[in-house]
Design a protein around this motif. Structure first.
Motif, PDB file in Angstrom:
ATOM      1  N   ALA A  54       8.653  -3.739  34.508  1.00 18.69           N
ATOM      2  CA  ALA A  54       9.465  -2.585  34.113  1.00 18.69           C
ATOM      3  C   ALA A  54      10.106  -2.796  32.745  1.00 18.69           C
ATOM      4  N   GLU A  55      10.401  -4.055  32.449  1.00 22.41           N
ATOM      5  CA  GLU A  55      11.032  -4.398  31.172  1.00 22.41           C
ATOM      6  C   GLU A  55      10.009  -4.601  30.061  1.00 22.41           C
ATOM      7  N   LEU A  56       8.902  -5.270  30.397  1.00 22.87           N
ATOM      8  CA  LEU A  56       7.897  -5.637  29.395  1.00 22.87           C
ATOM      9  C   LEU A  56       6.842  -4.557  29.167  1.00 22.87           C
ATOM     10  N   GLY A  57       6.696  -3.658  30.129  1.00 28.13           N
ATOM     11  CA  GLY A  57       5.631  -2.660  30.029  1.00 28.13           C
ATOM     12  C   GLY A  57       4.281  -3.197  30.453  1.00 28.13           C
ATOM     13  N   LYS A  58       4.265  -4.388  31.024  1.00 32.55           N
ATOM     14  CA  LYS A  58       3.035  -5.015  31.499  1.00 32.55           C
ATOM     15  C   LYS A  58       3.417  -6.142  32.451  1.00 32.55           C
ATOM     16  N   CYS A  59       2.423  -6.695  33.145  1.00 32.66           N
ATOM     17  CA  CYS A  59       2.700  -7.793  34.065  1.00 32.66           C
ATOM     18  C   CYS A  59       3.134  -9.031  33.297  1.00 32.66           C
ATOM     19  N   GLU A  67      -5.465  -7.692  30.791  1.00 30.41           N
ATOM     20  CA  GLU A  67      -6.725  -7.474  30.066  1.00 30.41           C
ATOM     21  C   GLU A  67      -7.380  -6.174  30.534  1.00 30.41           C
ATOM     22  N   PHE A  68      -7.352  -5.960  31.838  1.00 27.71           N
ATOM     23  CA  PHE A  68      -7.962  -4.742  32.364  1.00 27.71           C
ATOM     24  C   PHE A  68      -7.168  -3.499  31.969  1.00 27.71           C
ATOM     25  N   VAL A  69      -5.854  -3.587  31.953  1.00 26.64           N
ATOM     26  CA  VAL A  69      -5.036  -2.429  31.579  1.00 26.64           C
ATOM     27  C   VAL A  69      -5.402  -1.946  30.175  1.00 26.64           C
ATOM     28  N   GLU A  70      -5.652  -2.881  29.273  1.00 22.40           N
ATOM     29  CA  GLU A  70      -6.069  -2.498  27.917  1.00 22.40           C
ATOM     30  C   GLU A  70      -7.379  -1.727  27.945  1.00 22.40           C
ATOM     31  N   ARG A  99      -0.956  -6.473  41.757  1.00 20.01           N
ATOM     32  CA  ARG A  99      -0.230  -6.577  40.483  1.00 20.01           C
ATOM     33  C   ARG A  99      -0.566  -5.431  39.539  1.00 20.01           C
ATOM     34  N   LEU A 100      -1.821  -5.006  39.526  1.00 21.80           N
ATOM     35  CA  LEU A 100      -2.230  -3.911  38.647  1.00 21.80           C
ATOM     36  C   LEU A 100      -1.475  -2.637  38.976  1.00 21.80           C
ATOM     37  N   PHE A 101      -1.513  -2.227  40.223  1.00 17.79           N
ATOM     38  CA  PHE A 101      -0.911  -0.947  40.592  1.00 17.79           C
ATOM     39  C   PHE A 101       0.614  -1.014  40.582  1.00 17.79           C
ATOM     40  N   LEU A 104       1.783  -1.014  36.823  1.00 16.01           N
ATOM     41  CA  LEU A 104       1.634   0.306  36.210  1.00 16.01           C
ATOM     42  C   LEU A 104       2.731   1.247  36.668  1.00 16.01           C
ATOM     43  N   ARG A 105       3.033   1.206  37.971  1.00 11.34           N
ATOM     44  CA  ARG A 105       4.091   2.077  38.488  1.00 11.34           C
ATOM     45  C   ARG A 105       5.442   1.721  37.883  1.00 11.34           C
ATOM     46  N   MET A 106       5.761   0.428  37.841  1.00 13.14           N
ATOM     47  CA  MET A 106       7.066   0.000  37.350  1.00 13.14           C
ATOM     48  C   MET A 106       7.221   0.242  35.853  1.00 13.14           C
ATOM     49  N   SER A 107       6.118   0.168  35.109  1.00 11.46           N
ATOM     50  CA  SER A 107       6.191   0.375  33.663  1.00 11.46           C
ATOM     51  C   SER A 107       6.058   1.846  33.277  1.00 11.46           C
ATOM     52  N   GLY A 108       5.777   2.697  34.258  1.00 15.58           N
ATOM     53  CA  GLY A 108       5.684   4.127  33.990  1.00 15.58           C
ATOM     54  C   GLY A 108       4.373   4.577  33.386  1.00 15.58           C
TER      55      GLY A 108
END
Length: 210
Positions: A54-59, A67-70, A99-101, A104-108
């Motif tokens: 939520a703070e970093l925008g990524k895991c 890597e996959f999110v990119e 971790r992926l889902f 993503l939810r926590m980072s919006g």
């Protein structure tokens, strides 16, 4: 249009890959680009609920998840595949999906919302129904239109050659690819005609504790 497939097997060219490759064939014939992302054999930590995403925008862990999110930002549809281990999704793939889902939810980030998704599982004999149920819950939680086929998205076999002998399984994968291509084209036509996305409500979170 592009569909990104995740191979959750430690074997880059094994049974799960064979299933995903079969799905890719009709997609490619319909002009849809496909790419297979292998999570590989390195250990992936499970989610530790640190909420740093939520703070970093990524895991917080720099590995295959980020890597996959990119890569996912380039996808119009997604297919997640895994072998069945002990009646469920493979352990490393489970950690990846959790971790992926969650991140993503926590980072919006809405990378998957309203994008077609599907899951496929590969099993030697049994346990596929439990794995499919586990897998599909990720897609349901983020408003992904779930693409179906002519049967459950399962292939059977202990080797790629055996999987290819599963004629019903191979047909199920081909139909899944055709259905995914059809839905992608329908969504594209809808966008061009001005159909807007569903109105969204503010999220309500309830933990049942009074």
């Amino acid at each position: 249009m592009k569909v990104i497939m995740v191979n959750g097997s430690p074997h880059p060219k094994g049974c799960t890959y064979t299933a995903l490759s079969t799905v890719a064939e009709p997609l490619n014939r319909h002009g849809v680009e496909t790419e297979i992302f292998n999570i590989g054999t390195k250990a992936l930590s499970g989610c530790i609920a640190c909420r740093k995403c939520a703070e970093l925008g990524k895991c917080v862990f720099e590995d295959k998840v980020n890597e996959f999110v990119e890569l996912a930002s380039t996808g119009d549809g997604f297919i997640f595949g895994s072998p069945v281990h002990c009646g469920g999704v493979a352990g490393t793939m489970t950690s990846f999906m959790n971790r992926l889902f969650f991140s993503l939810r926590m980072s919006g980030k809405q990378l998957f919302q309203f994008k077609p998704g599907a899951v496929v599982v590969s099993t030697r004999r049994s346990g596929a129904s439990g794995a499919l149920d586990q897998f599909n819950k990720y897609l349901n939680a983020v408003q992904m239109p779930v693409v179906s086929s002519c049967s459950w998205n399962i292939v059977h076999g202990n080797t790629p050659d055996e999987v290819r002998q599963d004629l019903e399984g191979m047909q199920t994968m081909r139909v899944l690819g055709n259905n995914m291509a059809w839905l992608l084209k329908c969504l594209e036509a809808g966008r061009k005609s001005g159909i807007s996305l569903p109105e969204q409500e503010e999220r309500v979170s309830t933990n049942f504790i009074r």
